[in-house]
Write a protein that holds these residues in place. Sequence first.
Motif, PDB file in Angstrom:
ATOM      1  N   SER A  74      -4.737  -8.968  15.495  1.00 12.32           N
ATOM      2  CA  SER A  74      -5.266  -7.610  15.584  1.00 12.32           C
ATOM      3  C   SER A  74      -5.719  -7.107  14.222  1.00 12.32           C
ATOM      4  N   LEU A  75      -7.013  -7.052  14.020  1.00 13.93           N
ATOM      5  CA  LEU A  75      -7.527  -6.511  12.763  1.00 13.93           C
ATOM      6  C   LEU A  75      -7.197  -5.023  12.633  1.00 13.93           C
ATOM      7  N   GLU A  76      -7.211  -4.308  13.728  1.00 15.51           N
ATOM      8  CA  GLU A  76      -6.866  -2.878  13.690  1.00 15.51           C
ATOM      9  C   GLU A  76      -5.447  -2.693  13.152  1.00 15.51           C
ATOM     10  N   ASP A  77      -4.516  -3.463  13.656  1.00 18.05           N
ATOM     11  CA  ASP A  77      -3.128  -3.346  13.213  1.00 18.05           C
ATOM     12  C   ASP A  77      -2.935  -3.833  11.781  1.00 18.05           C
ATOM     13  N   CYS A  78      -3.841  -4.667  11.301  1.00 13.31           N
ATOM     14  CA  CYS A  78      -3.745  -5.182   9.929  1.00 13.31           C
ATOM     15  C   CYS A  78      -3.983  -4.096   8.878  1.00 13.31           C
ATOM     16  N   LYS A  79      -4.617  -3.000   9.265  1.00 13.10           N
ATOM     17  CA  LYS A  79      -4.959  -1.952   8.297  1.00 13.10           C
ATOM     18  C   LYS A  79      -3.737  -1.430   7.542  1.00 13.10           C
ATOM     19  N   VAL A  80      -2.607  -1.329   8.231  1.00 18.00           N
ATOM     20  CA  VAL A  80      -1.414  -0.771   7.574  1.00 18.00           C
ATOM     21  C   VAL A  80      -0.848  -1.699   6.511  1.00 18.00           C
ATOM     22  N   PHE A  81      -1.297  -2.940   6.500  1.00 22.87           N
ATOM     23  CA  PHE A  81      -0.818  -3.908   5.514  1.00 22.87           C
ATOM     24  C   PHE A  81      -1.870  -4.180   4.440  1.00 22.87           C
ATOM     25  N   PHE A  82      -2.746  -3.217   4.195  1.00 22.04           N
ATOM     26  CA  PHE A  82      -3.826  -3.338   3.215  1.00 22.04           C
ATOM     27  C   PHE A  82      -3.327  -3.874   1.870  1.00 22.04           C
ATOM     28  N   ASP A  83      -2.241  -3.295   1.358  1.00 17.92           N
ATOM     29  CA  ASP A  83      -1.721  -3.700   0.049  1.00 17.92           C
ATOM     30  C   ASP A  83      -1.292  -5.173   0.038  1.00 17.92           C
ATOM     31  N   LEU A  84      -0.738  -5.645   1.141  1.00 23.59           N
ATOM     32  CA  LEU A  84      -0.344  -7.050   1.226  1.00 23.59           C
ATOM     33  C   LEU A  84      -1.561  -7.959   1.173  1.00 23.59           C
ATOM     34  N   TRP A  85      -2.624  -7.613   1.902  1.00 13.22           N
ATOM     35  CA  TRP A  85      -3.824  -8.465   1.904  1.00 13.22           C
ATOM     36  C   TRP A  85      -4.423  -8.533   0.495  1.00 13.22           C
ATOM     37  N   ILE A  86      -4.416  -7.400  -0.209  1.00 14.30           N
ATOM     38  CA  ILE A  86      -4.903  -7.385  -1.597  1.00 14.30           C
ATOM     39  C   ILE A  86      -4.029  -8.300  -2.455  1.00 14.30           C
ATOM     40  N   GLU A  87      -2.719  -8.178  -2.306  1.00 13.62           N
ATOM     41  CA  GLU A  87      -1.783  -9.011  -3.068  1.00 13.62           C
ATOM     42  C   GLU A  87      -2.032 -10.499  -2.802  1.00 13.62           C
ATOM     43  N   LEU A  88      -2.285 -10.838  -1.561  1.00 10.06           N
ATOM     44  CA  LEU A  88      -2.520 -12.238  -1.210  1.00 10.06           C
ATOM     45  C   LEU A  88      -3.857 -12.741  -1.740  1.00 10.06           C
ATOM     46  N   VAL A  89      -4.867 -11.881  -1.784  1.00  9.34           N
ATOM     47  CA  VAL A  89      -6.137 -12.277  -2.403  1.00  9.34           C
ATOM     48  C   VAL A  89      -5.906 -12.538  -3.892  1.00  9.34           C
ATOM     49  N   ALA A  90      -5.146 -11.679  -4.530  1.00  7.79           N
ATOM     50  CA  ALA A  90      -4.908 -11.806  -5.972  1.00  7.79           C
ATOM     51  C   ALA A  90      -3.980 -12.963  -6.319  1.00  7.79           C
ATOM     52  N   MET A  91      -2.938 -13.165  -5.531  1.00  7.79           N
ATOM     53  CA  MET A  91      -1.878 -14.100  -5.917  1.00  7.79           C
ATOM     54  C   MET A  91      -1.841 -15.405  -5.117  1.00  7.79           C
ATOM     55  N   GLY A  92      -2.450 -15.412  -3.952  1.00  2.87           N
ATOM     56  CA  GLY A  92      -2.384 -16.598  -3.107  1.00  2.87           C
ATOM     57  C   GLY A  92      -3.296 -17.706  -3.576  1.00  2.87           C
ATOM     58  N   ASP A  93      -3.092 -18.890  -3.001  1.00  7.80           N
ATOM     59  CA  ASP A  93      -4.014 -19.981  -3.281  1.00  7.80           C
ATOM     60  C   ASP A  93      -5.356 -19.663  -2.600  1.00  7.80           C
TER      61      ASP A  93
END
Length: 149
Positions: A74-93
Amino acid sequence: MSIQKIISTKSNLVTELLQNIAIEEDWAKIEQFTIALIDNFKDPRILPGLVEKINTLPFDEANAFLVYACGEYSLEDCKVFFDLWIELVAMGDFHTASNAGFILANLPEPFDFNERQLDQAENKLMLALSKPVTEEKALVIKEVLELLK
């Protein structure tokens, strides 16, 4: 079988799958449980359960599958985890960052992110770019920075 019994059974199955994902260490099993969950159920506990598992793992390729599953669920439900997605873009492989970037690029409107949140996201991504990263990952980070403008 009554409707209440069916609903209760469904709820118990979701609980059981989430518990298995939380405790399992074998990635083949985690993937099987996750696919069963997102393909067969709609439940408000699913995305938080997947995110909880993501948060217990190091930022490596294993996260890429769970991040992908979140976006598929659910992309709609993913909105509340915005900060996590940013963190994963920055820190993930690269694979994890790419999947998190896909989620960010496809979040449905309306966006309700405040200026402070967007500024912090931009700063985190700029810091990630200042460190040694592969060309592929740098491209993902730059694409997400463009989205934030």
